[in-house]
Enzyme design. Structure first.
Site: not given
Length: 346
Positions: A250, A160-161, A13, A42, A130, A15-16, A221
């Site tokens: 991005h 959105s990340g 459920t 969820s 990402c 975003a990704v 990272k």
């Protein structure tokens, strides 16, 4: 086993997770059984896939019985507790969190760069960060031709990340400020951190928590993952990661130094023009260059503004843009699943 796979999506459920389902559908990935999983909160949500309605279930160890491929994107703690349970039941886990990325027994894979590392998996394959994914996809063809000594990257990352909540926050803050109303409290830069700042009409030079060395976890990272993916532990990498008020996409300003000093801008452009998963957009005379608004919904990594450094013969500057929810997450995960099929590893 190339056909009729049982696929589970954990975090279906989010975003990704939603982008993973859309990508599986767009790619017509051959699924015989689909299991959609999420947190208890969820569970019960209805989701449509290929015209059929599915009910999202709570993710528990028993959910992975009979699953061949499990796509995880529900947070590191969920992956740490449930990924080993999925593997125990015979599934191959493709994990989109940072939980296993730096584990020496877990391959960290961008198919255009190090697909061969999939042969070394022990049940879990990590999807990189990402911002790392799009950078190494752009740099790999250059590295193969000319070698690579140094990478300095500054990122301009979309909200959105940080998840659906952050994207909603950008909208609500922007609307409030335009209406001369106070902006609601923010989750930026890090949910649960002691200080928060508005993201609308702002740029926040912090993504994730600060480490003892002054770099954020997001920056570390990028540094560590780039070295691992490219099999270059001694590569010099520095990163500064910034959050901008953009919903999706991005952008990165990347400076590189090559092993050789005989490369030209045209050489680099030609390499990128032919590179898998890369689209070259570079024509200054026509003001053609990648922008996040144009990359949304597209699977490629877009590269432009390629120019030689004015002081170093082996130095080049590039501008790299990609949809962080697609190549930066969902598409790279599905691509790994496709590679597993291609290599007869599933």
């Amino acid at each position: 086993m190339g056909r009729g796979l049982h696929v589970a999506v954990v975090g279906a459920t989010g975003a990704v997770g939603q982008q993973m389902l859309k990508t599986l559908e767009d790619r017509n990935f051959e699924i015989e059984t689909l299991t959609l999983l999420s947190s208890k909160r969820s569970a019960g949500t209805k989701v449509t896939f290929k015209g059929e309605e599915y009910t999202v279930q709570e993710a528990v160890p028993e959910s992975f019985e009979g699953v061949h491929i499990a796509l995880f994107s529900a947070g590191g703690s969920v992956s740490q507790s449930l990924a080993p349970e999925a593997v125990k039941r015979g599934a191959i886990v493709i994990d989109n969190t940072s939980a296993f990325r730096m584990d020496e027994n877990t391959p960290l894979v961008v198919p255009e760069v190090n697909e061969g590392d999939l042969h070394k998996h022990n049940g879990i394959i990590a999807n990189p960060n990402c911002s790392t994914i799009q950078m190494v996809a752009a740099l790999e063809p250059i590295r193969k031709a000319y070698g690579l000594q140094k990478v300095i990257v500054s990122t301009y990352q979309a909200v959105s990340g940080a998840g659906n909540e952050a994207a909603k926050e950008l909208y609500s803050q922007t609307k409030a400020i335009l209406n001369n109303e106070p902006a609601e409290p923010s989750i930026m830069p890090v949910k649960g951190d002691k200080k928060h700042y508005q993201i609308a009409f702002n740029a926040i030079p912090q993504i994730d928590k600060f480490q003892d060395n002054g770099y954020t976890f997001e920056e570390m990272k990028m540094i560590n993952e780039t070295k691992k993916i490219m099999h270059m532990p001694k590569l010099e990498v520095a990163a500064t990661c910034v959050r901008l008020p953009i919903e999706t996409g991005h952008s990165e300003s990347v400076y590189i130094e090559l092993d050789r000093d005989d490369a030209t801008v045209e050489d680099i452009k030609q390499l990128l023009k032919e590179a898998p998963g890369v689209t070259l957009q570079d024509d200054p005379a026509e003001q053609l260059y990648p922008m996040p608004a144009d990359c949304v919904g597209k699977r490629d990594v877009f590269v432009g503004r390629i120019r030689k450094d004015l002081d170093r013969a082996n130095g080049f500057h590039l501008w790299v843009v990609s949809d962080n929810l697609l190549k930066g997450a969902a598409w790279n995960s599905v691509q790994i699943a496709e590679s597993l099929q291609k290599l007869n590893l599933v």
